[in-house]
Design a protein around this motif. Sequence first.
Motif, mmCIF file in Angstrom:
data_model
loop_
_atom_site.group_PDB
_atom_site.id
_atom_site.type_symbol
_atom_site.label_atom_id
_atom_site.label_comp_id
_atom_site.label_asym_id
_atom_site.label_seq_id
_atom_site.Cartn_x
_atom_site.Cartn_y
_atom_site.Cartn_z
ATOM 1 N N LEU A 46 0.822 -1.208 0.000
ATOM 2 C CA LEU A 46 0.000 0.000 0.000
ATOM 3 C C LEU A 46 0.857 1.259 0.000
ATOM 4 C CD1 LEU A 46 -2.924 -0.979 2.359
ATOM 5 C CD2 LEU A 46 -3.039 -0.572 -0.102
ATOM 6 N N LYS A 47 2.057 1.202 0.576
ATOM 7 C CA LYS A 47 2.941 2.356 0.598
ATOM 8 C C LYS A 47 3.564 2.621 -0.767
ATOM 9 C CE LYS A 47 4.280 1.732 5.413
ATOM 10 N NZ LYS A 47 5.310 1.160 6.270
ATOM 11 N N THR A 48 3.906 1.566 -1.491
ATOM 12 C CA THR A 48 4.668 1.728 -2.726
ATOM 13 C C THR A 48 3.864 1.514 -3.992
ATOM 14 O OG1 THR A 48 5.302 -0.609 -2.781
ATOM 15 C CG2 THR A 48 6.766 0.913 -1.613
ATOM 16 N N GLY A 49 2.712 0.892 -3.910
ATOM 17 C CA GLY A 49 2.040 0.453 -5.123
ATOM 18 C C GLY A 49 2.522 -0.944 -5.455
ATOM 19 N N LEU A 50 2.011 -1.490 -6.518
ATOM 20 C CA LEU A 50 2.437 -2.820 -6.941
ATOM 21 C C LEU A 50 3.719 -2.687 -7.743
ATOM 22 C CD1 LEU A 50 -1.031 -4.214 -8.031
ATOM 23 C CD2 LEU A 50 0.181 -4.658 -5.898
ATOM 24 N N LEU A 51 4.746 -3.402 -7.341
ATOM 25 C CA LEU A 51 6.022 -3.317 -8.036
ATOM 26 C C LEU A 51 6.065 -4.324 -9.181
ATOM 27 C CD1 LEU A 51 8.342 -2.752 -4.963
ATOM 28 C CD2 LEU A 51 7.372 -1.062 -6.528
ATOM 29 N N ASN A 52 7.158 -4.288 -9.933
ATOM 30 C CA ASN A 52 7.319 -5.085 -11.152
ATOM 31 C C ASN A 52 6.241 -4.727 -12.170
ATOM 32 O OD1 ASN A 52 9.552 -6.322 -10.024
ATOM 33 N ND2 ASN A 52 8.370 -8.042 -9.252
ATOM 34 N N GLN A 53 5.981 -3.414 -12.277
ATOM 35 C CA GLN A 53 4.966 -2.879 -13.190
ATOM 36 C C GLN A 53 5.492 -1.600 -13.844
ATOM 37 O OE1 GLN A 53 1.845 -4.299 -13.621
ATOM 38 N NE2 GLN A 53 2.460 -5.894 -12.195
ATOM 39 N N TRP A 54 4.946 -1.299 -15.004
ATOM 40 C CA TRP A 54 5.170 -0.010 -15.654
ATOM 41 C C TRP A 54 4.162 0.993 -15.110
ATOM 42 C CZ3 TRP A 54 9.139 1.168 -18.772
ATOM 43 C CH2 TRP A 54 9.842 0.130 -19.378
ATOM 44 N N TYR A 55 4.618 2.222 -14.834
ATOM 45 C CA TYR A 55 3.742 3.286 -14.360
ATOM 46 C C TYR A 55 3.945 4.536 -15.208
ATOM 47 C CZ TYR A 55 2.441 0.825 -10.104
ATOM 48 O OH TYR A 55 1.929 -0.081 -9.207
ATOM 49 N N LEU A 56 2.846 5.179 -15.568
ATOM 50 C CA LEU A 56 2.902 6.477 -16.227
ATOM 51 C C LEU A 56 3.348 7.486 -15.168
ATOM 52 C CD1 LEU A 56 0.132 7.924 -18.496
ATOM 53 C CD2 LEU A 56 1.411 9.346 -16.912
ATOM 54 N N VAL A 57 4.428 8.242 -15.463
ATOM 55 C CA VAL A 57 4.950 9.161 -14.454
ATOM 56 C C VAL A 57 4.839 10.631 -14.835
ATOM 57 C CG1 VAL A 57 6.495 7.453 -13.417
ATOM 58 C CG2 VAL A 57 7.345 8.948 -15.245
ATOM 59 N N CYS A 58 4.766 10.946 -16.140
ATOM 60 C CA CYS A 58 4.632 12.337 -16.564
ATOM 61 C C CYS A 58 4.383 12.398 -18.067
ATOM 62 C CB CYS A 58 5.872 13.168 -16.199
ATOM 63 S SG CYS A 58 7.385 12.707 -17.049
ATOM 64 N N ARG A 59 4.095 13.591 -18.549
ATOM 65 C CA ARG A 59 3.984 13.822 -19.990
ATOM 66 C C ARG A 59 5.385 13.810 -20.601
ATOM 67 N NH1 ARG A 59 0.159 17.464 -17.909
ATOM 68 N NH2 ARG A 59 -1.898 17.244 -18.847
ATOM 69 N N SER A 60 5.493 13.356 -21.824
ATOM 70 C CA SER A 60 6.785 13.383 -22.532
ATOM 71 C C SER A 60 7.331 14.797 -22.625
ATOM 72 C CB SER A 60 6.635 12.806 -23.937
ATOM 73 O OG SER A 60 6.367 11.426 -23.889
ATOM 74 N N SER A 61 6.446 15.773 -22.800
ATOM 75 C CA SER A 61 6.867 17.167 -22.961
ATOM 76 C C SER A 61 7.507 17.750 -21.707
ATOM 77 C CB SER A 61 5.671 18.030 -23.382
ATOM 78 O OG SER A 61 4.656 17.981 -22.390
ATOM 79 N N GLU A 62 7.348 17.100 -20.562
ATOM 80 C CA GLU A 62 7.927 17.607 -19.315
ATOM 81 C C GLU A 62 9.412 17.291 -19.176
ATOM 82 O OE1 GLU A 62 5.515 16.974 -15.693
ATOM 83 O OE2 GLU A 62 3.989 16.186 -17.066
ATOM 84 N N VAL A 63 9.921 16.366 -19.996
ATOM 85 C CA VAL A 63 11.308 15.926 -19.858
ATOM 86 C C VAL A 63 12.141 16.479 -21.006
ATOM 87 C CG1 VAL A 63 12.855 13.955 -19.593
ATOM 88 C CG2 VAL A 63 10.482 13.795 -18.795
ATOM 89 N N GLY A 64 13.215 17.178 -20.650
ATOM 90 C CA GLY A 64 14.108 17.750 -21.653
ATOM 91 C C GLY A 64 15.550 17.421 -21.351
ATOM 92 N N ALA A 65 16.452 18.208 -21.904
ATOM 93 C CA ALA A 65 17.886 17.971 -21.712
ATOM 94 C C ALA A 65 18.354 18.381 -20.318
ATOM 95 C CB ALA A 65 18.685 18.723 -22.779
ATOM 96 N N LYS A 66 17.565 19.203 -19.629
ATOM 97 C CA LYS A 66 17.887 19.580 -18.245
ATOM 98 C C LYS A 66 17.146 18.619 -17.329
ATOM 99 C CE LYS A 66 17.776 23.695 -15.251
ATOM 100 N NZ LYS A 66 17.678 22.956 -14.037
ATOM 101 N N PRO A 67 17.824 18.030 -16.354
ATOM 102 C CA PRO A 67 17.165 17.051 -15.474
ATOM 103 C C PRO A 67 15.994 17.656 -14.701
ATOM 104 C CG PRO A 67 19.544 17.037 -15.148
ATOM 105 C CD PRO A 67 19.232 18.209 -16.022
ATOM 106 N N ILE A 68 14.991 16.824 -14.443
ATOM 107 C CA ILE A 68 13.869 17.204 -13.590
ATOM 108 C C ILE A 68 13.750 16.197 -12.458
ATOM 109 C CG2 ILE A 68 12.610 18.349 -15.450
ATOM 110 C CD1 ILE A 68 10.664 15.885 -15.399
#
Length: 173
Positions: free
Chosen positions: A7-29
């Motif tokens: 319950l604290k972490t969610g189900l592991l060994n799974q893919w999770y949507l974490v953000c929009r592609s447009s949010e990630v660039g050459a500068k780390p976030i």
Amino acid sequence: ASADDMLKTGLLNQWYLVCRSSEVGAKPIRLTRLGQDIALWRDESGQVRAVEDFCPHRGARFSQGHVIPGGIACAYHGLAVDPRGVVTAVPPVASCPLVGQKAIAGYPAKEAVGCVFLYFSNGTSDEVPELELPEQLVSSECSGFLHAAEWDVHWTLPLENRLDPMHAPYLHA
């Protein structure tokens, strides 16, 4: 793992949507997902990469560092890791024993339907399954949009909220 741990972490060994592609660039976030602090960036080929947002040298955030060929470097002393979390350089220390060691978590990353997905492993296997999305997300016959909102609550509350659509006409009337 106990039910409380899950319950604290969610189900592991799974893919999770974490953000929009447009949010990630050459500068780390920096993102926090499933209780994990994560640094995301695009490498020189434009591919999304992700590692634990923690430099093993002094605990600084990699999200405050800079992208280098093949990885990311800490702004504090330049320690560098590759996308698997393996230390590739420790500039201030000649022949540093950390070089070549997996020091932090790396997260397999994939992009699809305008989103970034990360694989959250429980650490028992190096095998990462293919990202499989429902037909409704990938079919040109279906349409939709990504809605993102941050709630300062445990992840189970918004999940329960989505699973109970009948509350809307009563609570939000």
